[in-house]
Design a protein around this motif. Structure first.
Motif, PDB file in Angstrom:
ATOM      1  N   ASN A 114     -37.937  -2.325 -34.314  1.00 54.03           N
ATOM      2  CA  ASN A 114     -36.706  -2.218 -33.531  1.00 54.03           C
ATOM      3  C   ASN A 114     -36.302  -3.572 -32.963  1.00 54.03           C
ATOM      4  O   ASN A 114     -35.140  -3.948 -33.008  1.00 54.03           O
ATOM      5  N   ARG A 117     -34.369  -5.546 -35.113  1.00 50.53           N
ATOM      6  CA  ARG A 117     -33.158  -4.820 -35.539  1.00 50.53           C
ATOM      7  C   ARG A 117     -33.346  -4.271 -36.951  1.00 50.53           C
ATOM      8  O   ARG A 117     -32.451  -4.313 -37.790  1.00 50.53           O
ATOM      9  N   GLU A 124     -28.806   0.142 -43.707  1.00 46.05           N
ATOM     10  CA  GLU A 124     -27.796  -0.570 -44.487  1.00 46.05           C
ATOM     11  C   GLU A 124     -28.245  -0.740 -45.940  1.00 46.05           C
ATOM     12  O   GLU A 124     -27.454  -0.560 -46.870  1.00 46.05           O
ATOM     13  N   LYS A 127     -27.803   2.443 -47.688  1.00 46.08           N
ATOM     14  CA  LYS A 127     -26.383   2.674 -47.960  1.00 46.08           C
ATOM     15  C   LYS A 127     -25.892   1.770 -49.085  1.00 46.08           C
ATOM     16  O   LYS A 127     -25.083   2.172 -49.920  1.00 46.08           O
ATOM     17  N   PHE A 155     -26.856 -10.412 -49.200  1.00 45.02           N
ATOM     18  CA  PHE A 155     -26.638 -10.460 -47.757  1.00 45.02           C
ATOM     19  C   PHE A 155     -27.574 -11.457 -47.071  1.00 45.02           C
ATOM     20  O   PHE A 155     -27.898 -11.314 -45.898  1.00 45.02           O
ATOM     21  N   ASP A 157     -27.107 -14.191 -45.719  1.00 49.37           N
ATOM     22  CA  ASP A 157     -26.655 -14.741 -44.436  1.00 49.37           C
ATOM     23  C   ASP A 157     -26.700 -13.740 -43.297  1.00 49.37           C
ATOM     24  O   ASP A 157     -26.539 -14.108 -42.139  1.00 49.37           O
TER      25      ASP A 157
ATOM     26  N   SER B  72     -19.672  -3.206 -42.415  1.00 48.51           N
ATOM     27  CA  SER B  72     -19.757  -4.544 -43.005  1.00 48.51           C
ATOM     28  C   SER B  72     -20.103  -4.538 -44.493  1.00 48.51           C
ATOM     29  O   SER B  72     -19.879  -5.526 -45.180  1.00 48.51           O
ATOM     30  N   LEU B  73     -20.615  -3.422 -45.007  1.00 48.04           N
ATOM     31  CA  LEU B  73     -20.893  -3.376 -46.448  1.00 48.04           C
ATOM     32  C   LEU B  73     -19.613  -3.339 -47.268  1.00 48.04           C
ATOM     33  O   LEU B  73     -19.583  -3.803 -48.403  1.00 48.04           O
ATOM     34  N   THR B  74     -18.576  -2.753 -46.696  1.00 47.20           N
ATOM     35  CA  THR B  74     -17.366  -2.509 -47.483  1.00 47.20           C
ATOM     36  C   THR B  74     -16.134  -3.157 -46.869  1.00 47.20           C
ATOM     37  O   THR B  74     -15.032  -2.991 -47.384  1.00 47.20           O
ATOM     38  N   LYS B  79     -15.229  -9.757 -45.702  1.00 42.28           N
ATOM     39  CA  LYS B  79     -15.635 -10.484 -46.914  1.00 42.28           C
ATOM     40  C   LYS B  79     -14.694 -11.651 -47.196  1.00 42.28           C
ATOM     41  O   LYS B  79     -15.124 -12.740 -47.572  1.00 42.28           O
ATOM     42  N   VAL B  89     -21.176 -15.458 -40.693  1.00 44.01           N
ATOM     43  CA  VAL B  89     -21.961 -14.416 -40.021  1.00 44.01           C
ATOM     44  C   VAL B  89     -23.057 -15.009 -39.143  1.00 44.01           C
ATOM     45  O   VAL B  89     -23.252 -14.601 -37.996  1.00 44.01           O
ATOM     46  N   LYS B  90     -23.752 -16.006 -39.653  1.00 43.88           N
ATOM     47  CA  LYS B  90     -24.882 -16.559 -38.898  1.00 43.88           C
ATOM     48  C   LYS B  90     -24.432 -17.194 -37.579  1.00 43.88           C
ATOM     49  O   LYS B  90     -25.061 -16.999 -36.550  1.00 43.88           O
ATOM     50  N   PHE B  95     -25.562  -9.249 -34.618  1.00 47.71           N
ATOM     51  CA  PHE B  95     -25.883  -7.836 -34.767  1.00 47.71           C
ATOM     52  C   PHE B  95     -26.367  -7.330 -33.418  1.00 47.71           C
ATOM     53  O   PHE B  95     -27.211  -7.964 -32.780  1.00 47.71           O
ATOM     54  N   ASP B  97     -27.508  -4.160 -32.767  1.00 47.16           N
ATOM     55  CA  ASP B  97     -27.892  -2.793 -33.086  1.00 47.16           C
ATOM     56  C   ASP B  97     -29.377  -2.485 -32.952  1.00 47.16           C
ATOM     57  O   ASP B  97     -29.903  -1.622 -33.646  1.00 47.16           O
ATOM     58  N   LYS B  98     -30.044  -3.196 -32.051  1.00 54.85           N
ATOM     59  CA  LYS B  98     -31.327  -2.635 -31.621  1.00 54.85           C
ATOM     60  C   LYS B  98     -31.047  -1.241 -31.087  1.00 54.85           C
ATOM     61  O   LYS B  98     -29.972  -0.994 -30.530  1.00 54.85           O
ATOM     62  N   GLU B 195     -21.265   2.628 -42.854  1.00 56.71           N
ATOM     63  CA  GLU B 195     -20.953   1.845 -44.055  1.00 56.71           C
ATOM     64  C   GLU B 195     -21.405   0.402 -43.868  1.00 56.71           C
ATOM     65  O   GLU B 195     -20.704  -0.538 -44.231  1.00 56.71           O
ATOM     66  N   GLY B 196     -22.565   0.262 -43.297  1.00 61.11           N
ATOM     67  CA  GLY B 196     -23.085  -1.082 -43.066  1.00 61.11           C
ATOM     68  C   GLY B 196     -23.078  -1.411 -41.584  1.00 61.11           C
ATOM     69  O   GLY B 196     -22.356  -0.806 -40.796  1.00 61.11           O
ATOM     70  N   ARG B 197     -23.888  -2.386 -41.233  1.00 64.82           N
ATOM     71  CA  ARG B 197     -24.046  -2.741 -39.824  1.00 64.82           C
ATOM     72  C   ARG B 197     -22.751  -3.299 -39.234  1.00 64.82           C
ATOM     73  O   ARG B 197     -21.971  -3.940 -39.923  1.00 64.82           O
ATOM     74  N   ILE B 199     -20.811  -5.926 -36.968  1.00 61.11           N
ATOM     75  CA  ILE B 199     -21.048  -7.330 -36.607  1.00 61.11           C
ATOM     76  C   ILE B 199     -20.155  -7.688 -35.427  1.00 61.11           C
ATOM     77  O   ILE B 199     -18.924  -7.647 -35.523  1.00 61.11           O
ATOM     78  N   ASP B 314     -30.069  -5.241 -26.576  1.00 59.64           N
ATOM     79  CA  ASP B 314     -28.688  -5.388 -27.032  1.00 59.64           C
ATOM     80  C   ASP B 314     -27.752  -4.481 -26.242  1.00 59.64           C
ATOM     81  O   ASP B 314     -26.604  -4.833 -25.976  1.00 59.64           O
ATOM     82  N   ASN B 358     -29.888 -12.712 -27.795  1.00 62.24           N
ATOM     83  CA  ASN B 358     -29.323 -12.700 -29.134  1.00 62.24           C
ATOM     84  C   ASN B 358     -28.081 -13.598 -29.186  1.00 62.24           C
ATOM     85  O   ASN B 358     -27.694 -14.091 -30.229  1.00 62.24           O
TER      86      ASN B 358
END
Lengths: 488, 488
Positions: A114, A117, A124, A127, A155, A157, B72-74, B79, B89-90, B95, B97-98, B195-197, B199, B314, B358
């Motif tokens: 956890n 993360r 993800e 998914k 992914f 990055d 973020s996946l879609t 993108k 992103v970095k 993120f 999402d803890k 559909e992905g984390r 951000i 978080d 974070n």
């Protein structure tokens, strides 16, 4: 020696038993006990339900086969058992779904998934895999291992170095579902639907076998009958089907419920444990049967006279090194003839804490249950005496501060991969397998030239509950219902 | 005063801006800058993207509207931004999402949701809701609150008393997605696809507005123009559409891209902020617009000169008492005229730690971000000076051992519910709403008597990314593309 019956059920696992039970106990059944017969190859009933009540040295019993009610939101067998009072969730069931405490082969201390993360990364990744094939199911399959690499590359990055090292390998917990190594698991069909919490069956799954047997006269169940040949389509003493066993027994019948595992169905007829069909099964059926495989999930239970791990935890996952030599490369199944343990421990290990304070405990010591997958299963099941040597390095990580790891006083393993009538655990999908055809063919969702009085049941024929007790159970009931409607 | 253009875009939020940007910058566009006009009612562009770079007393900036890239996946907007280098992103993303640290209104100490096997209970509850409507979408809708009671009743025996008290209320985290109280949230449409984390956008979402504005001449954007009337179907100085603004400005055009929020579209034409259509919109369209609602998600940021909570976390969720008086009963929106705080704190509270380790941190103090939902949003947004008094009891639970809770040095709140041009946050589904019709009607997936040169865009018209920046952005692009194909 020969026997005759209107219906013959081949296989005394839970699907065969549920079929014969329904055939005899349906309220509108036209069948009398003498109209049905069940042939079981082995010396016990229940098949991959097997509760061991004698091996423990600390007073426990263990299900060496099925031991959870899966999909509890939709599991009709569970619901029926709750309704008829044979299973009581509060007393007989345990939820074992705390997040597993995670370790890593390269680290002594636990991994804070956890804190990294990690859970959302795993979600993800799952998914991502789902999406990859969702748009076009025709996309070329690849292994779980390979698609995980693809995700990490794509992914890059969005992932920290720590996540790559300590979170990504967590996906290999799927090995403990399927009994396959991740280099063999089909990415396309790797997603496991969540249909409610799994309930660990504390009373032993043999309760379900016993419940069915109560209403089936014992003399209708013939043990030690390995079926060798099935003949169809001519007149066999006035019946449509003749079944020949290795013992010489011949059974004639009008309806056949075929419940042997896919691992046996898929053997060539020339194989010692294969079945010869006359005429041969249509090639579409043959192909469908070959288009899935059997996983080799196994169980290895260590009993100890004291508990040196954390009783608060339900389970542990010990992640494999990404780069170290892998059990796949130094496959123990290939070398077990000389009984050496693979040099480096590097497979994924899932451990259930059978002495968690979630369970009612005797004070007699404790036990850890390891779910093994291919190729480790074959190694452990063929050489249980080497199991502790193999697992000790990994399991030692679980020791709590100040506690010393002690050697087990007892090792109990399953034997599924070594049992020639079972040959593994249950249906699992390797790269390029296709789960749809076997269902369509064996459940006759497509036109089939197999005569309609040949019915197939078993977990491998189930769409819902594939690989599970309830899938097998319901498939047996369905075929019994069909016969009841058609045999009048 | 009057203006003329081939295309008029109403609304300068991200959907309107992406539409005009595409209209002018598509490589095949036949349109010159003078062919397009955008009307914005307010004094800034970006709509529900609003980055506040001036209010902080500790050197921070805050997105008071959209602040995460979801899905973020879609997410194609994400993108694209990664590809063109405007978002990294970095560096620019975090993120968050803890698993949230969980507290409960009735307890001082944190709740160990994992120890209570809570995550799987919540997953099961979500799956239960999905199943409930999956078989038959025609099933009568009910509130999230009600279906949760149904689940608890049905699975009484599978839930411990502690789970009922400390885990089940966790489902109300959905209030912080939708901005609605759980007694209003549609159970049928409560499931949120992962559909992905997500951000968190650390650089401020105004980067996206600025990126678009770079390629749109400023004189094509007319501010302070509240649209009051839209006339269609006659000849307006040679054009097909006439748009009349409260200022007296009249714009004639051949194509209209209508991006005002659903909360404005749904107002009666007689309303001060409503829009009169001549002729009226077809009743099917009117009905579709009324078949969804606007949530009232708000933000309340407290700045402190020291940090007295856990910088490892978080986010936090503070669960409401099940039985205590609820904010719903003592609705602050009904009583905010006398500025009293509801007697008992009992709403669900989601808190993001904007000073988690974070984030890149100044040493100037810290901030907590609360996501508020109806009816608390209206209360807080109308009376920011009472916000601390309202939240102090709940937030005090977050203090780490030995640290003293201090009063904030600054309170910054959003104002969406009070802003007459926005009137809330984004589309959300109340009991008996239906999200399909508005999409079908406004995106013309069904035959419509609205002339085809009237186009609708905005998050409320998006199927993918509904309520999100990327949904709004893409909907604007789509309508621009349609016009480009049809205006040659």
């Amino acid at each position: 020696m020969s026997r005759d019956a209107r219906v013959c059920v081949v296989g005394g696992g839970i699907s065969g038993l549920s079929a014969i039970h329904r055939l005899l106990n349906d309220e509108h059944t036209p069948l009398a006990p003498e109209d049905v017969l069940l042939l079981e190859a082995q010396d016990y009933l229940g098949g991959r339900i097997r509760t061991d009540r004698t091996s423990s040295k600390i007073g426990k019993s263990y299900d060496l086969g099925a031991s959870w009610f899966h999909d509890s939101l939709t599991n009709t067998v569970l619901k029926q058992c709750i309704k008829d009072g044979t299973f009581n969730v509060k007393d007989d069931g345990r939820f074992t779904d705390k997040n597993a405490k995670v370790f890593h082969n390269d680290e002594e201390k636990a991994i804070d998934l956890n804190g990294l993360r990690g859970y959302s990364v795993i979600s993800e990744l799952e998914k991502y895999i789902e999406h990859y094939y969702f748009e076009d199911i025709g996309m070329e399959d690849m292994s779980l291992q390979k698609i995980v690499s693809k995700y990490v590359d794509e992914f890059e990055d969005s992932l920290t170095e720590e996540q790559k090292k300590y979170v990504i390998p967590y996906i290999r917990h799927m090995e403990s579902w399927m009994g396959l190594h991740w280099s063999d698991i089909s990415a396309k069909y790797s997603s496991v639907d969540f249909e409610g919490r799994d309930i660990f069956n504390l009373k032993g799954f043999d309760f379900l076998v016993k419940k069915l047997l109560k209403d089936v006269p014992e003399e209708r169940l013939i043990m030690h009958q390995q079926v060798k040949r099935i003949k169809v389509g001519e007149n066999y003493s006035g019946r449509r089907v003749a079944v020949e066993c290795a013992s010489g027994l011949k059974v004639t019948c009008d309806y056949l419920v075929m419940t042997v595992p896919q691992s046996v169905l898929s053997l060539p007829s020339s194989h010692d444990y294969g079945i010869e069909w006359t005429p041969s099964l249509p090639s579409a059926v043959e192909t469908a049967i070959q288009s899935v495989h059997f996983g080799k999930l196994g169980k290895c239970i260590f009993e100890f006279d004291n508990i040196w791990w954390d009783v608060e935890e339900d389970s542990f996952e010990i992640l494999a090194s990404a780069n170290g030599p892998d059990t796949k490369q130094i496959s123990p199944s290939e070398q077990h003839h000389d009984n050496t343990v693979p040099e480096v421990f590097s497979s994924h290990t899932t451990v259930y804490n059978l002495s968690s304070n979630n369970f009612t405990e005797s004070n007699k010591g404790g036990a850890l249950l390891i779910l093994t997958s291919e190729p480790v299963t074959q190694y452990i099941e063929s050489s249980p005496h080497l199991a502790w040597q193999y697992y000790k390095p990994a399991l030692s990580k679980l020791s709590t501060p100040g506690a010393s790891v002690t050697d087990p006083i007892n090792v109990i393993t399953s034997n599924w991969s070594q049992n020639p009538y079972i040959r593994g655990s249950y249906t699992a999908l390797r790269v390029r397998d296709d789960p749809r055809e076997i269902y369509l063919q064996l459940k006759r969702e497509v036109p089939s030239s197999v005569p309609s009085y040949i019915r197939f049941a078993g977990e491998h024929t189930a769409l819902d509950g594939n690989g599970c007790v309830h899938g097998a159970f319901c498939s047996g009931q369905e075929e019994a219902s069909w016969i009841l409607q058609n045999c009048k």
